[in-house]
Design an enzyme around this catalytic site. Sequence first.
Site, PDB file in Angstrom:
ATOM      1  N   GLN A 241      38.378  17.205  37.244  1.00  0.00           N
ATOM      2  CA  GLN A 241      39.436  16.786  38.399  1.00  0.00           C
ATOM      3  C   GLN A 241      39.269  17.102  39.632  1.00  0.00           C
ATOM      4  O   GLN A 241      38.943  18.431  40.001  1.00  0.00           O
ATOM      5  CB  GLN A 241      40.711  17.368  37.808  1.00  0.00           C
ATOM      6  N   GLY A 242      39.290  16.286  40.662  1.00  0.00           N
ATOM      7  CA  GLY A 242      39.245  16.850  42.016  1.00  0.00           C
ATOM      8  C   GLY A 242      38.022  16.096  42.602  1.00  0.00           C
ATOM      9  O   GLY A 242      37.345  16.163  43.629  1.00  0.00           O
ATOM     10  N   ASP A 243      36.834  15.862  41.558  1.00  0.00           N
ATOM     11  CA  ASP A 243      35.496  15.071  41.802  1.00  0.00           C
ATOM     12  C   ASP A 243      35.728  13.609  42.027  1.00  0.00           C
ATOM     13  O   ASP A 243      34.840  13.046  42.538  1.00  0.00           O
ATOM     14  CB  ASP A 243      34.511  15.287  40.621  1.00  0.00           C
ATOM     15  N   SER A 244      36.572  13.135  41.378  1.00  0.00           N
ATOM     16  CA  SER A 244      36.923  11.933  41.391  1.00  0.00           C
ATOM     17  C   SER A 244      36.644  11.100  42.805  1.00  0.00           C
ATOM     18  O   SER A 244      37.190  11.536  43.765  1.00  0.00           O
ATOM     19  CB  SER A 244      38.403  11.301  40.998  1.00  0.00           C
TER      20      SER A 244
ATOM     21  N   ASP B 250      36.992   0.840  39.365  1.00  0.00           N
ATOM     22  CA  ASP B 250      37.455   1.905  39.975  1.00  0.00           C
ATOM     23  C   ASP B 250      36.801   2.401  41.219  1.00  0.00           C
ATOM     24  O   ASP B 250      35.907   3.369  41.361  1.00  0.00           O
ATOM     25  CB  ASP B 250      37.326   3.150  38.896  1.00  0.00           C
TER      26      ASP B 250
ATOM     27  N   HIS C 160      41.424   4.923  42.125  1.00  0.00           N
ATOM     28  CA  HIS C 160      42.565   5.767  41.406  1.00  0.00           C
ATOM     29  C   HIS C 160      43.085   6.960  42.404  1.00  0.00           C
ATOM     30  O   HIS C 160      43.829   7.417  42.195  1.00  0.00           O
ATOM     31  CB  HIS C 160      42.306   5.959  40.122  1.00  0.00           C
TER      32      HIS C 160
HETATM   33  N1  ARG Z   1      40.012  11.787  37.352  1.00  0.00           N
HETATM   34  C1  ARG Z   1      39.278  12.708  37.623  1.00  0.00           C
HETATM   35  C2  ARG Z   1      39.559  12.959  39.198  1.00  0.00           C
HETATM   36  O1  ARG Z   1      40.619  12.226  39.870  1.00  0.00           O
HETATM   37  C3  ARG Z   1      37.754  13.070  37.420  1.00  0.00           C
HETATM   38  C4  ARG Z   1      37.596  13.405  35.834  1.00  0.00           C
HETATM   39  C5  ARG Z   1      36.106  13.171  35.466  1.00  0.00           C
HETATM   40  N2  ARG Z   1      36.182  13.969  34.279  1.00  0.00           N
HETATM   41  C6  ARG Z   1      35.050  13.714  33.602  1.00  0.00           C
HETATM   42  N3  ARG Z   1      35.028  14.402  32.479  1.00  0.00           N
HETATM   43  N4  ARG Z   1      33.892  13.625  33.938  1.00  0.00           N
HETATM   44  O2  ARG Z   1      39.113  13.911  39.780  1.00  0.00           O
END
Ligand code: ARG
Length: 276
Positions: free
Chosen positions: A220-223, A133, A88
């Site tokens: 967000q940003g760790d993905s 993913d 993603h």
């Molecule tokens: N989708 C997020 C990203 O793009 C990562 C989210 C992880 N969320 C969590 N609650 N662990 O960075």
Amino acid sequence: MPRHLKPLKRALAVAAVALAAVSLQPGSAQADHIHSGSARATARTADPSPGVVGGTRATQGEFPWMVRLSMGCGGALYTQQIVLTAAHCVDGSGPDTSITAITGDVDLKGAKAVSTRSTDVLQAPGYNGKGKDWALVRLAKPVNQPTLKIADTTAQNNGEFTIAGWGADREGGRQQRYLLKAKVPFVDDATCKKAYGNQLTPGDEICAGYIDKGGVDTCQGDSGGPMFRKDAAGGWIQVGIVSWGQGCAEPGYPGVYTEVSTFAADIKKAAKGLGG
Ligand code: ARG
């Protein structure tokens, strides 16, 4: 990104606060990270959640295979020239010189930080926003850093994991300049399903977090970044890829990670195909 429509719909019924909650968006637009404090607590009080155990700074060289990608995601060096990240985080597959990878420094603006351009991207075949993913980003030249081994059996899919990234340090927070790290316990599929129902794809995903108290999580940003632990031989091994969750560090809602062991053979084959 069809993936976050469902979760969003669900969140609407709960509260407006939850709108930004379950999302697969990379961190550039939103933000968070190794978060501290429940989202609800954070939302209701101006004070950053009392008594929380969020992330702490990683030391230089502690996780030398960590990568920060320019679209606002994390990654790990699968080989010195191939970064393993989340599907993603990328747009599709093919030649792509638009991504920059930063390696070599916990401080993104540090003297040891090295920027390397991408040449190609391979998004998991059949990726449609649910499960699968993972993606590979091939770099223009090898990076002089150690790589992170990936789990190719389920043997390590338990216990305590380490998470790390430059994403936000709380739900809705900003991206970080310095790499943060934290530890989170494994959450079994049955327990995780209680939180997420059919949004969870158990064979493809592995959950982690403090179910009861929340307080520690990726955000967000760790993905795309790795979730890892020590294997029997004492070396780091990657068991997950940061994928999604409802908010960040909310009690009752663990983080959801791509189950690396499920895709190890596919990843290996895809990396071979990228020739790096
Ligand atoms: N989708 C997020 C990203 O793009 C990562 C989210 C992880 N969320 C969590 N609650 N662990 O960075």
